[in-house]
Design a protein around this motif. Sequence first.
Motif, PDB file in Angstrom:
ATOM      1  N   PHE A  22       0.829  -1.211   0.000  1.00  0.00           N
ATOM      2  CA  PHE A  22       0.000   0.000   0.000  1.00  0.00           C
ATOM      3  C   PHE A  22       0.866   1.265   0.000  1.00  0.00           C
ATOM      4  N   PHE A  68      -5.064  16.505   3.915  1.00  0.00           N
ATOM      5  CA  PHE A  68      -4.987  15.612   2.756  1.00  0.00           C
ATOM      6  C   PHE A  68      -6.325  14.952   2.491  1.00  0.00           C
ATOM      7  N   GLY A  70      -8.026  11.199   0.375  1.00  0.00           N
ATOM      8  CA  GLY A  70      -7.726   9.907  -0.231  1.00  0.00           C
ATOM      9  C   GLY A  70      -8.930   9.477  -1.030  1.00  0.00           C
ATOM     10  N   TYR A 134      -4.807   4.751  -6.038  1.00  0.00           N
ATOM     11  CA  TYR A 134      -5.096   5.616  -4.883  1.00  0.00           C
ATOM     12  C   TYR A 134      -4.628   7.036  -5.211  1.00  0.00           C
ATOM     13  N   ARG A 136      -3.943  10.808  -3.890  1.00  0.00           N
ATOM     14  CA  ARG A 136      -3.652  11.521  -2.639  1.00  0.00           C
ATOM     15  C   ARG A 136      -3.427  13.018  -2.932  1.00  0.00           C
ATOM     16  N   TYR A 166      -5.470  -2.373   1.911  1.00  0.00           N
ATOM     17  CA  TYR A 166      -4.709  -1.592   2.889  1.00  0.00           C
ATOM     18  C   TYR A 166      -4.123  -2.501   3.964  1.00  0.00           C
ATOM     19  N   LYS A 194      -9.440  16.202   7.857  1.00  0.00           N
ATOM     20  CA  LYS A 194      -8.312  15.323   7.533  1.00  0.00           C
ATOM     21  C   LYS A 194      -7.017  16.124   7.623  1.00  0.00           C
ATOM     22  N   TYR A 199      -3.111  12.189  12.476  1.00  0.00           N
ATOM     23  CA  TYR A 199      -2.519  10.869  12.231  1.00  0.00           C
ATOM     24  C   TYR A 199      -1.208  10.737  13.004  1.00  0.00           C
ATOM     25  N   THR A 233      -7.743   4.066  10.748  1.00  0.00           N
ATOM     26  CA  THR A 233      -7.916   4.755   9.463  1.00  0.00           C
ATOM     27  C   THR A 233      -9.317   4.545   8.888  1.00  0.00           C
ATOM     28  N   GLY A 299     -13.628   2.786   4.877  1.00  0.00           N
ATOM     29  CA  GLY A 299     -12.710   3.869   4.522  1.00  0.00           C
ATOM     30  C   GLY A 299     -12.332   3.716   3.063  1.00  0.00           C
ATOM     31  N   THR A 300     -11.777   4.773   2.486  1.00  0.00           N
ATOM     32  CA  THR A 300     -11.388   4.668   1.074  1.00  0.00           C
ATOM     33  C   THR A 300     -10.286   3.636   0.923  1.00  0.00           C
ATOM     34  N   ALA A 301      -9.256   3.762   1.756  1.00  0.00           N
ATOM     35  CA  ALA A 301      -8.132   2.830   1.647  1.00  0.00           C
ATOM     36  C   ALA A 301      -8.592   1.433   2.054  1.00  0.00           C
TER      37      ALA A 301
END
Length: 357
Positions: A22, A68, A70, A134, A136, A166, A194, A199, A233, A299-301
């Motif tokens: 990933f 950010f 995603g 993906y 970003r 992920y 975000k 994080y 996440t 989640g997207t990831a």
Amino acid sequence: MEIELRLSLEKKEVPDLSNLPFGKIFTPHMFLMNYDEKKGWHSPRIVPFSYLELHPAAIVLHYAQTIFEGLKAYAGVDGKIRLFRPWDNIARLNRSAERMCIPKVDSELALKAIKTLIWIDRDWIPKERGSSLYIRPFIFGTEGALGVKPSSEYLFVIILSPVKSYYEEGFNPISIYVTDTYVRAFPGGTGDVKAGGNYAASLKAQEEAKNLGYTQILWLDGIERRYVEEVGTMNIFFYFEDELATPELSGSILPGITRDSVLKLANFLGLKVRERRISIEEVLEGAKSGYLKECFGTGTAAVISPVGKIFYKGEEVLINNGQTGPLSRKLFDYLTGLQYGEREDPFGWTMILENPL
Ligand code: COI
């Protein structure tokens, strides 16, 4: 504003995209745009992927003024490239910008930048089911200044990374560790946007969970440390006997786009869906009694990730015997079916990428 194309003169060979870690492989180009107080956002351009040059006092490096997004592009079964709700990611990027004193970007330009960049590097979209490209986008303060204040200069960057799942577990259930030592967010903080700092602040707890053999951390609310908020996440869902529930957006939870899609999809499929407070006791008791039938993150990831095991205060409980449940599977199949163009999209969530050049 026109996006200037300064493309790479050599064609970079596409590597084997069948076994992807990933976020470690990047496509040959990236999008850049600068901001300063005189010109505003200016000089949008697509250039060869490379390192960035930064002032050592750049505000982002010291005070984490960075946000950010995603999102993903999918190679459809019909050969078409699809984006999933990209306008929602751009809207959230601008909400994050507002919270972090970063100047907003023009939504149409941001969407055009995403589409153009993907189109240029479209050979890098993995074709295998479960893989995707993906995307970003991120913005950070670049002014070299050590005073604590909003930067007067910014860089907006978009990079692309072909990815698979992920988690190492793939679609198999992950295990989660509930921390009562650390908190992720609290009302009035930045938990609902975000921001990069969210994080960074989660790393310590995540590392402790990993050292104890758990895949992810589950956060409780920052005040009572009792109500479930989200997982590392992802957002989190609980399928109780009589309803599918997810923590309500309390101001400290990230309003996930996959979260919103699952809420609407489950409702469309006839399930009773509720956004409400969910205490950790309810989850543990439910897992033990069987009243809690399934649990999964979104989640997207992570897409939809079943949760098979939860640890809290010295006790470990299994959910659905540690197996992927039928609802998690059904929602995963439906959502990915839309994303890969296998299903009609009654929601208007998918956007087919046409040549933007
Ligand atoms: C996403 O799901 O796109 C995220 O932003 C999670 C990321 C931190 C890997």
